[in-house]
Design a protein around this motif. Structure first.
Motif, mmCIF file in Angstrom:
data_model
loop_
_atom_site.group_PDB
_atom_site.id
_atom_site.type_symbol
_atom_site.label_atom_id
_atom_site.label_comp_id
_atom_site.label_asym_id
_atom_site.label_seq_id
_atom_site.Cartn_x
_atom_site.Cartn_y
_atom_site.Cartn_z
ATOM 1 N N LEU A 152 0.839 -1.199 0.000
ATOM 2 C CA LEU A 152 0.000 0.000 0.000
ATOM 3 C C LEU A 152 0.872 1.247 0.000
ATOM 4 C CD1 LEU A 152 -2.898 1.077 0.151
ATOM 5 C CD2 LEU A 152 -2.727 0.949 2.628
ATOM 6 N N ARG A 153 1.868 1.264 0.845
ATOM 7 C CA ARG A 153 2.782 2.404 0.946
ATOM 8 C C ARG A 153 3.546 2.611 -0.367
ATOM 9 N NH1 ARG A 153 5.335 0.813 5.466
ATOM 10 N NH2 ARG A 153 6.935 -0.237 4.288
ATOM 11 N N ALA A 154 4.013 1.510 -0.966
ATOM 12 C CA ALA A 154 4.794 1.604 -2.205
ATOM 13 C C ALA A 154 3.939 2.034 -3.396
ATOM 14 C CB ALA A 154 5.466 0.270 -2.497
ATOM 15 N N SER A 155 2.644 1.785 -3.336
ATOM 16 C CA SER A 155 1.792 2.137 -4.476
ATOM 17 C C SER A 155 1.274 3.576 -4.428
ATOM 18 C CB SER A 155 0.620 1.164 -4.578
ATOM 19 O OG SER A 155 -0.243 1.297 -3.480
ATOM 20 N N LEU A 156 1.390 4.242 -3.295
ATOM 21 C CA LEU A 156 0.862 5.617 -3.187
ATOM 22 C C LEU A 156 1.455 6.584 -4.211
ATOM 23 C CD1 LEU A 156 0.472 6.041 0.678
ATOM 24 C CD2 LEU A 156 -1.334 5.816 -1.046
ATOM 25 N N PRO A 157 2.768 6.553 -4.504
ATOM 26 C CA PRO A 157 3.287 7.482 -5.524
ATOM 27 C C PRO A 157 2.729 7.236 -6.923
ATOM 28 C CG PRO A 157 5.082 6.590 -4.200
ATOM 29 C CD PRO A 157 3.845 5.826 -3.837
#
Length: 160
Positions: free
Chosen positions: A12-17
């Protein structure tokens, strides 16, 4: 205490950008598909197919006068890339057939990369947690694009 995303699942964190670029491409699809397919079919296509490559391939064929069967075939052919990706992640998956099927259904291009750990290993949790941002921004971008298509009219007028 400073708020961070460290407690969030890594996928989830890695997909935010990726949210903004995915939404922008989704908007482009909505702008182009809205006038040709109509608002509801365009949004449903994004919600069900959830593959920009397949959707743009099908849309290109339909826009040039090709038939529905040819457009669907092009979309299916574009999505065959998920077969080798599925084979690649399979050894990293655990659980029963239904659980593996549901996790595999969350596979997208970006989540494949986000979940890759090298040496043929994948973090399936990262693959699964990367999907919500990608899905919501793709479908949301399509909705905004369809709404914009209604507002701006013919996309050819704007060079799209």
């Amino acid at each position: 205490m400073r708020w961070t995303l460290n407690g969030w699942p890594e996928g989830l964190r890695a997909s935010l950008p990726l949210a903004l670029p995915i939404a922008a491409v989704g908007m482009s699809f909505g702008l182009l598909a809205g006038p040709l397919l109509g608002p509801i079919p365009s949004i449903l296509m994004s919600a069900v197919v959830w593959s920009g490559t397949a959707q743009f391939a099908a849309l290109s064929i339909l826009a040039s006068g090709g038939g529905t069967a040819l457009a669907a075939g092009a979309g299916l052919l574009a999505n065959t890339r998920f077969l080798p990706m599925g084979f690649a992640i399979a050894p990293s998956m655990s659980g029963g057939p239904l659980r593996r099927l549901l996790k595999g259904a969350l596979l997208a291009d970006a989540s494949f990369v986000i979940g890759h750990r090298g040496g043929g290993r994948f973090d399936i949790s990262a693959v699964a947690w990367a999907a919500p941002v990608q899905y919501v921004t793709w479908v949301g971008g399509t909705v905004v694009g369809v709404a914009g298509a209604t507002a701006i009219g013919d996309p050819d007028r704007w060079g799209l």
